[in-house]
Design a protein around this motif. Structure first.
Motif, PDB file in Angstrom:
ATOM      1  N   VAL A 169      -4.035   0.484  -5.808  1.00 11.74           N
ATOM      2  CA  VAL A 169      -3.766   1.923  -5.879  1.00 11.74           C
ATOM      3  C   VAL A 169      -3.444   2.289  -7.325  1.00 11.74           C
ATOM      4  O   VAL A 169      -4.001   3.221  -7.887  1.00 11.74           O
ATOM      5  CB  VAL A 169      -2.601   2.317  -4.961  1.00 11.74           C
ATOM      6  CG1 VAL A 169      -2.243   3.791  -5.152  1.00 11.74           C
ATOM      7  CG2 VAL A 169      -2.957   2.042  -3.516  1.00 11.74           C
ATOM      8  N   ALA A 170      -2.533   1.544  -7.927  1.00  9.51           N
ATOM      9  CA  ALA A 170      -2.207   1.757  -9.335  1.00  9.51           C
ATOM     10  C   ALA A 170      -1.434   0.563  -9.865  1.00  9.51           C
ATOM     11  O   ALA A 170      -0.549   0.044  -9.180  1.00  9.51           O
ATOM     12  CB  ALA A 170      -1.384   3.029  -9.512  1.00  9.51           C
TER      13      ALA A 170
ATOM     14  N   GLU B  87      -1.241  -3.905 -15.592  1.00 10.30           N
ATOM     15  CA  GLU B  87      -1.841  -2.884 -16.450  1.00 10.30           C
ATOM     16  C   GLU B  87      -2.331  -3.490 -17.758  1.00 10.30           C
ATOM     17  O   GLU B  87      -3.432  -3.196 -18.224  1.00 10.30           O
ATOM     18  CB  GLU B  87      -0.832  -1.771 -16.754  1.00 10.30           C
ATOM     19  CG  GLU B  87      -1.485  -0.619 -17.522  1.00 10.30           C
ATOM     20  CD  GLU B  87      -0.483   0.308 -18.166  1.00 10.30           C
ATOM     21  OE1 GLU B  87      -0.628   1.524 -17.993  1.00 10.30           O
ATOM     22  OE2 GLU B  87       0.428  -0.189 -18.849  1.00 10.30           O
TER      23      GLU B  87
ATOM     24  N   LYS C 270      -7.205  -1.663 -12.576  1.00  9.35           N
ATOM     25  CA  LYS C 270      -7.315  -0.211 -12.502  1.00  9.35           C
ATOM     26  C   LYS C 270      -7.295   0.254 -11.054  1.00  9.35           C
ATOM     27  O   LYS C 270      -7.587  -0.516 -10.135  1.00  9.35           O
ATOM     28  CB  LYS C 270      -8.630   0.248 -13.162  1.00  9.35           C
ATOM     29  CG  LYS C 270      -8.683  -0.041 -14.664  1.00  9.35           C
ATOM     30  CD  LYS C 270      -9.953   0.504 -15.284  1.00  9.35           C
ATOM     31  CE  LYS C 270      -9.974   0.246 -16.788  1.00  9.35           C
ATOM     32  NZ  LYS C 270     -11.197   0.782 -17.430  1.00  9.35           N
ATOM     33  N   PRO C 271      -6.945   1.538 -10.833  1.00  3.45           N
ATOM     34  CA  PRO C 271      -7.005   2.079  -9.478  1.00  3.45           C
ATOM     35  C   PRO C 271      -8.392   1.883  -8.864  1.00  3.45           C
ATOM     36  O   PRO C 271      -9.404   2.016  -9.548  1.00  3.45           O
ATOM     37  CB  PRO C 271      -6.696   3.569  -9.691  1.00  3.45           C
ATOM     38  CG  PRO C 271      -5.855   3.606 -10.913  1.00  3.45           C
ATOM     39  CD  PRO C 271      -6.415   2.528 -11.797  1.00  3.45           C
ATOM     40  N   ASN C 272      -8.401   1.531  -7.588  1.00  8.92           N
ATOM     41  CA  ASN C 272      -9.616   1.325  -6.785  1.00  8.92           C
ATOM     42  C   ASN C 272     -10.299  -0.021  -7.030  1.00  8.92           C
ATOM     43  O   ASN C 272     -11.341  -0.280  -6.431  1.00  8.92           O
ATOM     44  CB  ASN C 272     -10.616   2.465  -6.970  1.00  8.92           C
ATOM     45  CG  ASN C 272     -10.076   3.781  -6.459  1.00  8.92           C
ATOM     46  OD1 ASN C 272      -9.528   3.850  -5.372  1.00  8.92           O
ATOM     47  ND2 ASN C 272     -10.211   4.834  -7.258  1.00  8.92           N
TER      48      ASN C 272
ATOM     49  N   GLY D  10      -0.429   7.444 -12.566  1.00  7.95           N
ATOM     50  CA  GLY D  10      -0.225   6.044 -12.213  1.00  7.95           C
ATOM     51  C   GLY D  10       0.996   5.798 -11.354  1.00  7.95           C
ATOM     52  O   GLY D  10       1.393   4.650 -11.158  1.00  7.95           O
TER      53      GLY D  10
ATOM     54  N   PRO E 285       2.544   5.392  -7.879  1.00  8.03           N
ATOM     55  CA  PRO E 285       2.024   5.172  -6.525  1.00  8.03           C
ATOM     56  C   PRO E 285       2.851   5.789  -5.409  1.00  8.03           C
ATOM     57  O   PRO E 285       2.494   5.675  -4.239  1.00  8.03           O
ATOM     58  CB  PRO E 285       2.027   3.651  -6.406  1.00  8.03           C
ATOM     59  CG  PRO E 285       3.150   3.219  -7.294  1.00  8.03           C
ATOM     60  CD  PRO E 285       3.163   4.175  -8.439  1.00  8.03           C
TER      61      PRO E 285
ATOM     62  N   GLU F 299      -5.892   9.527 -10.873  1.00  9.01           N
ATOM     63  CA  GLU F 299      -6.324   8.856  -9.649  1.00  9.01           C
ATOM     64  C   GLU F 299      -5.326   7.822  -9.147  1.00  9.01           C
ATOM     65  O   GLU F 299      -5.402   7.372  -8.007  1.00  9.01           O
ATOM     66  CB  GLU F 299      -7.682   8.182  -9.871  1.00  9.01           C
ATOM     67  CG  GLU F 299      -7.713   7.114 -10.949  1.00  9.01           C
ATOM     68  CD  GLU F 299      -7.902   7.657 -12.356  1.00  9.01           C
ATOM     69  OE1 GLU F 299      -8.078   6.835 -13.288  1.00  9.01           O
ATOM     70  OE2 GLU F 299      -7.882   8.896 -12.541  1.00  9.01           O
ATOM     71  N   GLY F 300      -4.354   7.454  -9.983  1.00  8.63           N
ATOM     72  CA  GLY F 300      -3.313   6.526  -9.564  1.00  8.63           C
ATOM     73  C   GLY F 300      -2.078   7.214  -9.024  1.00  8.63           C
ATOM     74  O   GLY F 300      -1.114   6.557  -8.645  1.00  8.63           O
TER      75      GLY F 300
ATOM     76  N   PHE G 146      -4.991  10.258  -5.643  1.00  7.69           N
ATOM     77  CA  PHE G 146      -5.462   9.190  -4.754  1.00  7.69           C
ATOM     78  C   PHE G 146      -5.830   9.682  -3.357  1.00  7.69           C
ATOM     79  O   PHE G 146      -6.858   9.315  -2.802  1.00  7.69           O
ATOM     80  CB  PHE G 146      -4.367   8.119  -4.652  1.00  7.69           C
ATOM     81  CG  PHE G 146      -4.717   6.948  -3.788  1.00  7.69           C
ATOM     82  CD1 PHE G 146      -5.510   5.924  -4.262  1.00  7.69           C
ATOM     83  CD2 PHE G 146      -4.251   6.863  -2.478  1.00  7.69           C
ATOM     84  CE1 PHE G 146      -5.839   4.834  -3.461  1.00  7.69           C
ATOM     85  CE2 PHE G 146      -4.571   5.784  -1.669  1.00  7.69           C
ATOM     86  CZ  PHE G 146      -5.366   4.777  -2.164  1.00  7.69           C
TER      87      PHE G 146
END
Length: 501
Positions: free
Chosen positions: A150-151, A159, A164-166, A273, A275, A327-328, A354
């Protein structure tokens, strides 16, 4: 983007986080707000019934089941249990049959957030929580039966290594995680500080799996960071929230009071980022900004009945506010973003979030095992359900293309006239570093070769014009430096720019 040490909540901090968008263990709950009593009773009764069942006699258990079902449905389950136990070609473990039945029921829900943790898994999970705060620092969920990032936590080993997310995790140290449930996979990824784990991940838009080596480290506990900026002579506060834990709202209140007392004239809240985390903490933070005209958030149960949660504030803050997301940003972060926009009228800057719009509760089964079950949907102030959709920013801003490049994995050197996604990735890196590759479509042209030679010369490497392991490593190093340079943060730049428009 200046990557400082960042921290996360106690129950999340130990490696791969099974969190808000994944699976917090019993820490997503509701505050004692008016109108919530029936929901609290549901949770209490579910846990009480589960704990008491194991202490009943066989006859009492049978009557309990009959009273609970009333239609004999579980008789079929009992019949199947007995048929298998008495007739299967090999001796069967009765406990395993029961565990499998519970897991099977949850599987039929097709909900990645409703999961079962047996006694052994819970024991290992609790031991890992109690024993250390070490790991890779990433939030995971089960998406389409794949263990999915997810993040990564900002500043974490995950990191820094480039998760990365996804990203979908395929293997851990060469062993496939296919068929494992989320917690089994998590326990494989966890480990002691200083130890290394290699994750093979499938990344959207990348043809071949990536192997990412991560050195586990401490994952500390702070969740709120402050900074100040100046925009056209005006003082702007920046508050970054990395997750929503038990102390986040207190940390946030103190940070906000300090910025306000120092004469802050505008505010940026950064949940990129992030979650998610505790429902209660995001509520408390939103009460600082949202008036009583609209609900902070709505919660809907299985019957479609909604509970609304309100602030008691009557006036908005005098200064302008923008919210940064990407997106995170998931779960509680999305509650914050949606509410600040719909109920507060504030702009959201960045990229789509997300998309996690459900609330879970961990229900102990009385024997050390736990069912974490989705009990409610959460809705935005206007009644929108963002699950699997995410929230669109009001001001869409992507970071520079090189922010989205991938680790460079080199087996055979990349050279003139080659054509691949790896070369496309390298070309984006070169372009981001100021070396013109001539194109970014993956074809290793004469111009790309010249750009590589120039980069190699400037980096003290042999100028061969080919990308070998050393050149790839140096490219990654330079890109990380650029990403960490806050002057390159276009999203923050835009969030500051629109504050006083």
């Amino acid at each position: 983007m200046n990557i400082k040490p960042r921290f996360i909540a106690l129950l999340m901090a130990l490696a791969v986080l099974v969190g808000a968008a994944g699976s917090y263990i019993g820490i997503e709950y509701f505050a004692n707000n008016e109108g919530e009593q029936s929901q609290s009773e549901q949770l209490a009764n579910a846990g009480k019934n589960a704990e008491n069942f194991g202490s009943l006699t066989e006859e009492e258990q049978k009557k309990f089941i009959e009273d609970m079902t009333g239609n004999g449905d579980l008789e079929k389950v009992a019949q199947a249990y007995n048929v298998i136990k008495e007739n299967y070609v090999e001796e069967v473990d009765k406990k395993q049959l029961v565990e499998g039945a519970i897991q099977g029921m949850l599987d039929t829900l097709e909900d990645p957030y409703s999961v079962y943790m047996d006694q052994e898994t819970m024991k290992q999970f609790n031991q890992s929580i109690e024993s250390s705060f070490e790991g890779i620092g990433a939030e995971v969920s089960m998406v389409n039966d794949k263990v999915t990032i997810v993040a990564p936590i900002k500043g974490s080993p995950a990191e820094k290594a480039g998760l990365k997310p996804n990203d979908q995790i395929l293997k851990v140290d060469g062993e496939s995680v296919e068929g494992l449930d989320l917690y089994e996979a998590v326990l494989k990824i966890r480990g002691e500080k200083g130890t290394e784990v290699t994750l093979q991940v499938d990344r959207p838009g990348v043809s071949d799996p990536l192997n990412i080596e991560i050195v586990r480290d401490d994952i500390p506990l702070e969740t709120v960071y402050t900074d100040t900026k100046e925009v056209d002579g005006k003082k702007v506060g920046v508050i970054e929230i990395t997750s929503f834990s038990e102390k986040t709202s207190d940390e946030f209140h103190k940070a906000l009071q300090k910025l306000e007392s120092d004469g802050m004239e505008g505010l940026v809240i950064d949940v990129r980022g992030n979650p998610g985390g505790l429902f209660t903490d995001v509520q408390e933070i939103l009460k600082e900004f949202i008036t009583d005209e609209k609900p902070i958030v709505q919660v809907e149960d299985r019957k479609g009945e909604k509970s609304k949660y309100f602030s008691e504030r009557t006036e908005k803050k005098e200064y302008p506010i923008t919210v940064l997301m990407d997106e995170g940003s998931a779960s509680a972060s999305e509650i914050l973003a949606a509410t600040m926009n719909e109920a507060g009228g504030y702009d959201l800057v960045g990229t789509k979030s997300f998309g996690k719009g459900t609330v879970q509760q961990a229900i102990p089964m009385g024997d050390g095992s736990t069912i974490k079950l989705t009990l409610f949907k959460w809705l935005t102030p206007d009644g929108n359900w963002i699950h699997e959709k995410g929230i669109e920013p009001t001001v869409k801003v992507k970071q520079p293309a090189y922010f989205y490049t991938n680790p460079v994995e080199i087996e055979d050197s990349l050279k003139r006239n080659d054509n691949s996604d790896k070369i496309k990735n390298v070309q984006e890196m070169l372009k981001g570093l100021g070396y013109d590759p001539g194109r970014t479509d993956g074809y290793y042209s004469k111009e790309t070769e010249a750009a590589v030679e120039a980069f190699q010369s400037d980096s003290g490497l042999e100028a061969t014009g080919q990308v070998d392991e050393k050149t790839g490593g140096k490219l990654e190093e330079k890109i990380v430096e650029e990403v960490r340079d806050e002057e390159n943060d276009r999203q923050m730049e835009k969030a500051l720019e629109i504050l006083f428009e």
